[in-house]
Design a protein around this motif. Structure first.
Motif, PDB file in Angstrom:
ATOM      1  N   GLU A 160     -65.447  -3.055 -25.781  1.00  0.00           N
ATOM      2  CA  GLU A 160     -64.156  -2.506 -26.182  1.00  0.00           C
ATOM      3  C   GLU A 160     -63.171  -3.654 -26.309  1.00  0.00           C
ATOM      4  O   GLU A 160     -63.267  -4.655 -25.592  1.00  0.00           O
ATOM      5  CB  GLU A 160     -63.622  -1.518 -25.129  1.00  0.00           C
ATOM      6  CG  GLU A 160     -64.520  -0.341 -24.806  1.00  0.00           C
ATOM      7  CD  GLU A 160     -63.983   0.490 -23.649  1.00  0.00           C
ATOM      8  OE1 GLU A 160     -62.756   0.429 -23.380  1.00  0.00           O
ATOM      9  OE2 GLU A 160     -64.780   1.185 -23.001  1.00  0.00           O
ATOM     10  N   VAL A 161     -62.196  -3.498 -27.227  1.00  0.00           N
ATOM     11  CA  VAL A 161     -61.094  -4.440 -27.353  1.00  0.00           C
ATOM     12  C   VAL A 161     -59.787  -3.664 -27.242  1.00  0.00           C
ATOM     13  O   VAL A 161     -59.597  -2.652 -27.922  1.00  0.00           O
ATOM     14  CB  VAL A 161     -61.141  -5.205 -28.693  1.00  0.00           C
ATOM     15  CG1 VAL A 161     -59.924  -6.110 -28.841  1.00  0.00           C
ATOM     16  CG2 VAL A 161     -62.418  -6.036 -28.792  1.00  0.00           C
ATOM     17  N   HIS A 162     -58.894  -4.143 -26.368  1.00  0.00           N
ATOM     18  CA  HIS A 162     -57.617  -3.484 -26.129  1.00  0.00           C
ATOM     19  C   HIS A 162     -56.508  -4.520 -26.114  1.00  0.00           C
ATOM     20  O   HIS A 162     -56.735  -5.683 -25.789  1.00  0.00           O
ATOM     21  CB  HIS A 162     -57.635  -2.742 -24.785  1.00  0.00           C
ATOM     22  CG  HIS A 162     -58.681  -1.684 -24.690  1.00  0.00           C
ATOM     23  ND1 HIS A 162     -58.485  -0.399 -25.140  1.00  0.00           N
ATOM     24  CD2 HIS A 162     -59.957  -1.717 -24.198  1.00  0.00           C
ATOM     25  CE1 HIS A 162     -59.587   0.316 -24.935  1.00  0.00           C
ATOM     26  NE2 HIS A 162     -60.492  -0.461 -24.372  1.00  0.00           N
ATOM     27  N   ASP A 163     -55.296  -4.093 -26.436  1.00  0.00           N
ATOM     28  CA  ASP A 163     -54.145  -4.973 -26.285  1.00  0.00           C
ATOM     29  C   ASP A 163     -54.022  -5.406 -24.825  1.00  0.00           C
ATOM     30  O   ASP A 163     -54.384  -4.639 -23.915  1.00  0.00           O
ATOM     31  CB  ASP A 163     -52.862  -4.264 -26.720  1.00  0.00           C
ATOM     32  CG  ASP A 163     -52.800  -4.054 -28.225  1.00  0.00           C
ATOM     33  OD1 ASP A 163     -53.485  -4.807 -28.960  1.00  0.00           O
ATOM     34  OD2 ASP A 163     -52.076  -3.140 -28.664  1.00  0.00           O
ATOM     35  N   PRO A 164     -53.523  -6.605 -24.584  1.00  0.00           N
ATOM     36  CA  PRO A 164     -53.445  -7.092 -23.199  1.00  0.00           C
ATOM     37  C   PRO A 164     -52.742  -6.144 -22.234  1.00  0.00           C
ATOM     38  O   PRO A 164     -53.177  -6.004 -21.079  1.00  0.00           O
ATOM     39  CB  PRO A 164     -52.678  -8.415 -23.340  1.00  0.00           C
ATOM     40  CG  PRO A 164     -53.017  -8.894 -24.708  1.00  0.00           C
ATOM     41  CD  PRO A 164     -53.112  -7.653 -25.552  1.00  0.00           C
ATOM     42  N   ASP A 165     -51.693  -5.472 -22.692  1.00  0.00           N
ATOM     43  CA  ASP A 165     -50.971  -4.587 -21.783  1.00  0.00           C
ATOM     44  C   ASP A 165     -51.715  -3.284 -21.506  1.00  0.00           C
ATOM     45  O   ASP A 165     -51.294  -2.495 -20.662  1.00  0.00           O
ATOM     46  CB  ASP A 165     -49.560  -4.299 -22.295  1.00  0.00           C
ATOM     47  CG  ASP A 165     -49.537  -3.643 -23.667  1.00  0.00           C
ATOM     48  OD1 ASP A 165     -50.628  -3.436 -24.250  1.00  0.00           O
ATOM     49  OD2 ASP A 165     -48.440  -3.323 -24.163  1.00  0.00           O
ATOM     50  N   ARG A 166     -52.827  -3.063 -22.208  1.00  0.00           N
ATOM     51  CA  ARG A 166     -53.643  -1.867 -21.985  1.00  0.00           C
ATOM     52  C   ARG A 166     -54.972  -2.183 -21.314  1.00  0.00           C
ATOM     53  O   ARG A 166     -55.735  -1.278 -20.992  1.00  0.00           O
ATOM     54  CB  ARG A 166     -53.941  -1.200 -23.341  1.00  0.00           C
ATOM     55  CG  ARG A 166     -52.907  -0.202 -23.800  1.00  0.00           C
ATOM     56  CD  ARG A 166     -53.089   1.141 -23.130  1.00  0.00           C
ATOM     57  NE  ARG A 166     -54.457   1.641 -23.258  1.00  0.00           N
ATOM     58  CZ  ARG A 166     -55.051   2.455 -22.383  1.00  0.00           C
ATOM     59  NH1 ARG A 166     -54.409   2.845 -21.306  1.00  0.00           N
ATOM     60  NH2 ARG A 166     -56.286   2.864 -22.574  1.00  0.00           N
ATOM     61  N   LEU A 167     -55.239  -3.464 -21.082  1.00  0.00           N
ATOM     62  CA  LEU A 167     -56.577  -3.862 -20.630  1.00  0.00           C
ATOM     63  C   LEU A 167     -56.943  -3.238 -19.290  1.00  0.00           C
ATOM     64  O   LEU A 167     -58.020  -2.637 -19.154  1.00  0.00           O
ATOM     65  CB  LEU A 167     -56.668  -5.385 -20.555  1.00  0.00           C
ATOM     66  CG  LEU A 167     -58.038  -5.938 -20.140  1.00  0.00           C
ATOM     67  CD1 LEU A 167     -59.106  -5.572 -21.167  1.00  0.00           C
ATOM     68  CD2 LEU A 167     -57.958  -7.461 -19.967  1.00  0.00           C
ATOM     69  N   LEU A 168     -56.072  -3.359 -18.309  1.00  0.00           N
ATOM     70  CA  LEU A 168     -56.400  -2.795 -16.998  1.00  0.00           C
ATOM     71  C   LEU A 168     -56.453  -1.271 -17.044  1.00  0.00           C
ATOM     72  O   LEU A 168     -57.289  -0.657 -16.368  1.00  0.00           O
ATOM     73  CB  LEU A 168     -55.404  -3.268 -15.940  1.00  0.00           C
ATOM     74  CG  LEU A 168     -55.771  -4.573 -15.222  1.00  0.00           C
ATOM     75  CD1 LEU A 168     -54.692  -4.949 -14.215  1.00  0.00           C
ATOM     76  CD2 LEU A 168     -57.130  -4.460 -14.531  1.00  0.00           C
ATOM     77  N   ASP A 169     -55.587  -0.656 -17.839  1.00  0.00           N
ATOM     78  CA  ASP A 169     -55.656   0.804 -17.991  1.00  0.00           C
ATOM     79  C   ASP A 169     -57.016   1.213 -18.561  1.00  0.00           C
ATOM     80  O   ASP A 169     -57.603   2.214 -18.124  1.00  0.00           O
ATOM     81  CB  ASP A 169     -54.554   1.297 -18.923  1.00  0.00           C
ATOM     82  CG  ASP A 169     -53.168   1.222 -18.295  1.00  0.00           C
ATOM     83  OD1 ASP A 169     -53.087   1.195 -17.057  1.00  0.00           O
ATOM     84  OD2 ASP A 169     -52.180   1.190 -19.050  1.00  0.00           O
ATOM     85  N   ALA A 170     -57.511   0.442 -19.528  1.00  0.00           N
ATOM     86  CA  ALA A 170     -58.821   0.749 -20.111  1.00  0.00           C
ATOM     87  C   ALA A 170     -59.928   0.571 -19.083  1.00  0.00           C
ATOM     88  O   ALA A 170     -60.895   1.353 -19.059  1.00  0.00           O
ATOM     89  CB  ALA A 170     -59.073  -0.148 -21.324  1.00  0.00           C
TER      90      ALA A 170
END
Length: 267
Positions: free
Chosen positions: A185-195
């Motif tokens: 998966e690839v997520h924006d940095p501000d969403r990484l921990l949420d993911a």
């Protein structure tokens, strides 16, 4: 029998540790050296592993300030000699992390190089950001990637790409790593921990014993199959969770039909 391992935050310096009821979150916390892995960090990771071996939970590992880990601490690495190599300082902790009872999620941002990449390879799941740079530049420093990359990486990305990384210093960006399934998966940095927490939540909806046993069976050597699968299934067939979860499934389906019957038309 040793007492429970304390994961109180004040015990850690190279890590930031948060313990929840079903998971432990570890942040590599040496921002002044881009979270390079040194002896103290290794020792603190051993403490985390000891706690998770006693009380199995999902482990999430990430880094602070937009970096996972830039590698091993070069200042320490330069001074290590033959006897240090034979101790397997990094390889030992990465093997221990890989063998934890419950899954390990690595949330990768920015640099994930050398020993940092090898730590990521030891995880069960790897997710990243568009800023990810992952690879093993060890041969450029006159050494080899001896903490797991030389054998884990070809299983993860295949031999041709593994050799490009290990022998020619190829560094992968996020899209390349995603295309090779090195990350999923690839997520924006501000969403990484949420993911990462979303993934931990999905794992948490499964039966914990079934997850633990499935992980063990998955990593068993080829010659152990199919016997180990059958023995493991025998354990799970007797578990209370199996009966409860299957009964709930049957209760949810019309007339208590099984999944093989669901969707079939009556003759």
């Amino acid at each position: 029998m040793p007492g429970p391992v304390d994961l109180a935050a004040e015990k850690f310096h190279a890590l930031l540790v948060e313990e929840r009821s079903d998971r432990v979150i570890v942040l590599l916390n040496r921002p002044e050296v881009r979270n390079a892995i040194d002896q103290q960090m290794v020792d603190e990771l051993h403490t985390v592993c000891a706690a998770l071996e006693q009380d199995p939970k999902v482990l999430i590992i990430a880094g602070v300030e937009g970096v996972f880990a830039s590698g091993a601490d070069i200042a320490q690495l330069r001074e290590r000699r033959r006897d240090d190599a034979l101790q397997g300082i990094n390889s030992t902790i990465f093997v221990r992390i890989a063998k934890l009872p419950m899954p390990v999620i690595a949330a990768l941002d920015g640099y994930c190089l050398g020993g940092g990449a090898e730590l990521a390879y030891a995880a069960d799941f790897r997710i990243g950001t568009p800023n990810l740079r992952i690879g093993n530049p060890e041969t450029g420093l006159g050494i080899l990637a001896a903490a797991g990359a030389s054998w884990r990486l070809k299983e993860l990305v295949g031999e041709p790409v593994a050799k490009q990384i290990l022998l020619a210093g190829r560094i992968l960006g996020a899209e390349e790593a995603l295309a090779l399934n090195l990350i999923t998966e690839v997520h924006d940095p501000d969403r990484l921990l949420d993911a990462a927490h979303d993934l931990a939540d999905r794992i948490g909806r499964q039966d914990p014993l079934a997850v633990r046993i499935t992980k063990s069976v998955f990593h068993a050597p080829a010659e152990a199959h199919p016997l180990i699968d059958q023995l493991a299934q025998g354990i799970l067939f007797e578990s209370g969770a199996k009966f409860d979860r299957m009964q709930k499934f049957l209760d949810r389906t019309a007339g208590g039909t099984s999944s093989s019957d669901t969707g079939k038309k009556n003759p």
